[in-house]
Design a protein around this motif. Structure first.
Motif, short mmCIF file in Angstrom:
data_model
loop_
_atom_site.label_atom_id
_atom_site.label_comp_id
_atom_site.label_asym_id
_atom_site.label_seq_id
_atom_site.Cartn_x
_atom_site.Cartn_y
_atom_site.Cartn_z
N VAL A 77 0.86 -1.18 0.00
CA VAL A 77 0.00 0.00 0.00
C VAL A 77 0.90 1.23 0.00
CG1 VAL A 77 -1.84 1.24 1.18
CG2 VAL A 77 -1.77 -1.27 1.28
N ASN A 78 0.85 1.99 -1.07
CA ASN A 78 1.66 3.20 -1.19
C ASN A 78 0.80 4.42 -0.90
OD1 ASN A 78 3.93 1.71 -2.01
ND2 ASN A 78 3.26 1.71 -4.14
N ILE A 79 1.18 5.18 0.12
CA ILE A 79 0.41 6.36 0.49
C ILE A 79 0.83 7.52 -0.41
CG2 ILE A 79 -0.29 7.93 2.31
CD1 ILE A 79 -1.11 5.00 2.79
N SER A 80 -0.07 7.91 -1.29
CA SER A 80 0.14 9.07 -2.15
C SER A 80 -0.63 10.25 -1.53
CB SER A 80 -0.32 8.76 -3.58
OG SER A 80 -0.13 9.89 -4.42
N SER A 81 -1.46 10.90 -2.27
CA SER A 81 -2.19 12.07 -1.81
C SER A 81 -3.19 12.45 -2.89
CB SER A 81 -1.21 13.24 -1.58
OG SER A 81 -1.88 14.47 -1.43
N MET A 82 -4.16 13.29 -2.54
CA MET A 82 -4.99 13.84 -3.61
C MET A 82 -4.12 14.67 -4.56
SD MET A 82 -7.22 16.95 -1.95
CE MET A 82 -6.49 18.53 -1.52
N ASN A 83 -2.94 15.10 -4.06
CA ASN A 83 -2.01 15.83 -4.92
C ASN A 83 -1.20 14.89 -5.81
OD1 ASN A 83 -1.63 18.05 -2.21
ND2 ASN A 83 -2.66 18.54 -4.12
N GLY A 84 -1.53 13.62 -5.78
CA GLY A 84 -1.05 12.69 -6.78
C GLY A 84 -2.03 12.58 -7.93
N ILE A 85 -3.12 13.35 -7.84
CA ILE A 85 -4.16 13.38 -8.87
C ILE A 85 -4.37 14.79 -9.40
CG2 ILE A 85 -6.63 12.98 -9.28
CD1 ILE A 85 -6.43 10.68 -7.26
N VAL A 86 -4.32 15.77 -8.49
CA VAL A 86 -4.43 17.17 -8.88
C VAL A 86 -3.23 17.94 -8.30
CG1 VAL A 86 -6.95 17.11 -9.00
CG2 VAL A 86 -5.84 17.74 -6.84
N GLY A 87 -2.97 19.12 -8.80
CA GLY A 87 -1.79 19.88 -8.41
C GLY A 87 -1.81 20.38 -6.98
N GLY A 88 -0.60 20.55 -6.44
CA GLY A 88 -0.41 21.12 -5.11
C GLY A 88 0.99 21.71 -5.06
N ALA A 89 1.65 21.59 -3.93
CA ALA A 89 2.99 22.16 -3.75
C ALA A 89 4.01 21.48 -4.66
CB ALA A 89 3.42 22.04 -2.29
N ILE A 90 4.92 22.28 -5.22
CA ILE A 90 5.99 21.74 -6.05
C ILE A 90 6.84 20.79 -5.21
CG2 ILE A 90 7.63 23.60 -5.58
CD1 ILE A 90 7.11 21.95 -9.02
N GLY A 91 7.32 19.73 -5.78
CA GLY A 91 8.09 18.73 -5.04
C GLY A 91 7.17 17.68 -4.47
N TYR A 92 6.26 18.09 -3.63
CA TYR A 92 5.31 17.15 -3.03
C TYR A 92 4.41 16.57 -4.12
CZ TYR A 92 1.74 15.33 0.15
OH TYR A 92 0.87 14.50 0.84
N THR A 93 3.83 17.43 -4.94
CA THR A 93 2.95 16.96 -6.02
C THR A 93 3.70 16.05 -6.97
OG1 THR A 93 1.54 18.92 -5.91
CG2 THR A 93 1.56 17.72 -7.98
N ASP A 94 4.89 16.43 -7.37
CA ASP A 94 5.69 15.65 -8.30
C ASP A 94 5.87 14.22 -7.80
OD1 ASP A 94 6.05 18.39 -8.33
OD2 ASP A 94 8.18 18.32 -8.74
N THR A 95 6.26 14.11 -6.53
CA THR A 95 6.57 12.79 -5.98
C THR A 95 5.31 11.97 -5.75
OG1 THR A 95 6.65 13.77 -3.76
CG2 THR A 95 8.73 13.52 -4.92
N LYS A 96 4.21 12.63 -5.41
CA LYS A 96 2.96 11.88 -5.19
C LYS A 96 2.37 11.39 -6.51
CE LYS A 96 3.08 11.97 -0.75
NZ LYS A 96 3.34 10.71 -0.01
N PHE A 97 2.57 12.13 -7.60
CA PHE A 97 2.22 11.61 -8.93
C PHE A 97 3.10 10.41 -9.25
CE2 PHE A 97 -0.51 15.14 -9.89
CZ PHE A 97 -1.22 14.79 -11.03
N ALA A 98 4.39 10.50 -8.91
CA ALA A 98 5.32 9.41 -9.17
C ALA A 98 4.92 8.14 -8.41
CB ALA A 98 6.74 9.82 -8.79
N VAL A 99 4.50 8.30 -7.17
CA VAL A 99 4.05 7.16 -6.39
C VAL A 99 2.86 6.48 -7.07
CG1 VAL A 99 2.95 6.48 -4.21
CG2 VAL A 99 4.95 7.98 -4.19
N ARG A 100 1.97 7.28 -7.58
CA ARG A 100 0.81 6.74 -8.31
C ARG A 100 1.26 5.93 -9.52
NH1 ARG A 100 -3.15 10.84 -11.49
NH2 ARG A 100 -4.67 9.36 -12.33
N GLY A 101 2.22 6.46 -10.28
CA GLY A 101 2.71 5.77 -11.46
C GLY A 101 3.48 4.51 -11.12
N MET A 102 4.34 4.58 -10.10
CA MET A 102 5.11 3.41 -9.68
C MET A 102 4.19 2.29 -9.22
SD MET A 102 8.54 4.68 -7.71
CE MET A 102 7.70 5.70 -6.51
#
Length: 244
Positions: free
Chosen positions: A135-160
């Motif tokens: 179970v990989n904890i991402s964020s709603m910012n893995g789906i929509v934009g948020g803070a730079i850095g945080y959003t990038d990595t949470k999108f990456a978690v979703r893809g991985m």
């Protein structure tokens, strides 16, 4: 209930916050829980609070050597790992032009590289068992934009998560991501935050923030056999805000 009876579960970032609550809920459901964190003092305190069935291991999630030590220790003690919750994460609320490369890479290492390392090193164990749930904890910012850095990595978690699920599914290993929205934490109760939170609630279709247990209950479900046909999916807990 005992949905995780005798399952061995590793939870990173488990010394405090949501990781601590994930550990508590997993323990209540019958799991043997290993919490890891770089915060040794907090980890030891949580280990003491949660009692029997929980052990703490100091762990820098960006270190491959630390990951190997954690997994080797758990295997030596229990001989298996049924669930891995990649929960550790950080952010810096810093504008794009002001965020240093050093801090950007720190976010990447803790939020993204750690998930890669955890999945890479737990995969051989779960393959041998022919079962497991990540179970990989991402964020709603893995789906929509948020803070730079945080959003990038949470999108990456979703893809991985999706990539790993495709590779590991034939071995009966499930990999899913969880995407929390705004969660009711002590920080939201501060007097200087209450007005902003009330305004924020108006933008959430359900007109409230999430209770922490609503996230932990999803984590428990995904580790459990009840989620036996769910893999490569996003489980969003945001009151509908990303549906707008």
């Amino acid at each position: 209930m005992n949905r995780l009876q005798d399952k061995v579960v590793i939870i990173t970032g488990g010394a405090q916050g949501m990781g601590k609550l994930h550990a508590k809920r997993a323990l209540e459901e019958g799991a043997k829980v290993v919490i890891t964190d770089v915060n040794e003092e907090g980890g030891r305190q949580t280990e003491k609070e949660l009692g029997d069935g929980v052990i703490f291991l100091k762990h820098d999630v960006s270190s491959e050597a630390d990951w190997k030590n954690v997994i080797d220790t758990v295997i030596a003690k229990w001989g298996r790992v049924d669930g891995l919750v990649n929960n550790a994460g950080i952010t810096f609320n810093t504008p794009l032009e002001e965020l240093s490369l050093e801090n950007y890479l720190k976010i990447v290492n803790i939020n993204q590289v750690s998930v890669f390392l955890g999945m890479k090193l737990i995969a051989p164990i779960m393959k041998k068992q022919e079962t497991g749930s990540i179970v990989n904890i991402s964020s709603m910012n893995g789906i929509v934009g948020g803070a730079i850095g945080y959003t990038d990595t949470k999108f990456a978690v979703r893809g991985m998560t999706k990539a790993a699920s495709r590779e590991l599914s034939p071995y009966n290993i499930r990999v899913n991501s969880v995407h929390p929205g705004v969660i009711q934490t002590p920080m939201l109760d501060r007097e200087d935050a209450k007005a902003a939170i009330e305004q924020m609630k108006k933008a959430i279709p359900m007109r409230r923030v999430a209770q922490p247990e609503e996230v932990s209950n999803m984590v428990v479900f995904l580790i459990s056999d009840e989620a036996s046909y769910s893999t490569g999916s996003e489980f969003v807990i945001d009151g509908g805000i990303t549906a707008l």
